[in-house]
Scaffold this motif. Structure first.
Motif, PDB file in Angstrom:
ATOM      1  N   SER A 179     -31.096 -17.116 -32.780  1.00  0.00           N
ATOM      2  CA  SER A 179     -29.653 -16.934 -32.896  1.00  0.00           C
ATOM      3  C   SER A 179     -29.234 -15.559 -32.396  1.00  0.00           C
ATOM      4  N   ILE A 180     -30.013 -14.557 -32.724  1.00  0.00           N
ATOM      5  CA  ILE A 180     -29.708 -13.190 -32.273  1.00  0.00           C
ATOM      6  C   ILE A 180     -29.821 -13.084 -30.759  1.00  0.00           C
ATOM      7  N   VAL A 181     -30.853 -13.667 -30.190  1.00  0.00           N
ATOM      8  CA  VAL A 181     -31.044 -13.622 -28.739  1.00  0.00           C
ATOM      9  C   VAL A 181     -29.922 -14.381 -28.042  1.00  0.00           C
ATOM     10  N   THR A 182     -29.548 -15.541 -28.564  1.00  0.00           N
ATOM     11  CA  THR A 182     -28.467 -16.326 -27.975  1.00  0.00           C
ATOM     12  C   THR A 182     -27.151 -15.562 -28.037  1.00  0.00           C
ATOM     13  N   ALA A 183     -26.868 -14.943 -29.156  1.00  0.00           N
ATOM     14  CA  ALA A 183     -25.642 -14.153 -29.292  1.00  0.00           C
ATOM     15  C   ALA A 183     -25.666 -12.956 -28.349  1.00  0.00           C
ATOM     16  N   GLY A 184     -26.804 -12.323 -28.205  1.00  0.00           N
ATOM     17  CA  GLY A 184     -26.925 -11.179 -27.300  1.00  0.00           C
ATOM     18  C   GLY A 184     -26.687 -11.574 -25.852  1.00  0.00           C
ATOM     19  N   VAL A 185     -27.260 -12.691 -25.434  1.00  0.00           N
ATOM     20  CA  VAL A 185     -27.054 -13.164 -24.061  1.00  0.00           C
ATOM     21  C   VAL A 185     -25.587 -13.518 -23.838  1.00  0.00           C
ATOM     22  N   ALA A 186     -24.970 -14.154 -24.824  1.00  0.00           N
ATOM     23  CA  ALA A 186     -23.553 -14.512 -24.702  1.00  0.00           C
ATOM     24  C   ALA A 186     -22.676 -13.263 -24.596  1.00  0.00           C
ATOM     25  N   LEU A 187     -22.986 -12.237 -25.387  1.00  0.00           N
ATOM     26  CA  LEU A 187     -22.213 -10.993 -25.311  1.00  0.00           C
ATOM     27  C   LEU A 187     -22.395 -10.302 -23.964  1.00  0.00           C
ATOM     28  N   LEU A 188     -23.618 -10.291 -23.451  1.00  0.00           N
ATOM     29  CA  LEU A 188     -23.857  -9.673 -22.143  1.00  0.00           C
ATOM     30  C   LEU A 188     -23.141 -10.426 -21.031  1.00  0.00           C
TER      31      LEU A 188
END
Length: 64
Positions: free
Chosen positions: A7-16
């Motif tokens: 979830s953290i990685v997915t959110a990070g990619v979405a923010l980037l």
């Protein structure tokens, strides 16, 4: 644990990905480009590529 990391990685990619879309659209500035440079030398018959190797190295030709 694994689910939180995903979830953290997915959110990070979405923010980037969203951060790349922010900001004004770039427009290239208009510039006046001259047709020729002011002090550009003209190409003539004395071009470096047109000379023989013996003229460039200034050595005597080989004589057996």
């Amino acid at each position: 644990m694994r689910r939180n990391l995903r979830s953290i990685v997915t959110a990070g990619v979405a923010l980037l990905a969203a951060a790349c879309a922010l900001g004004p659209d770039y427009q290239r500035p208009k510039e006046k480009i001259p047709a020729a440079y002011r002090f550009e030398p003209t190409a003539g018959n004395d071009s470096f590529a047109d000379q023989g190797w013996w003229q460039i190295t200034r050595t005597r030709p080989y004589k057996p």
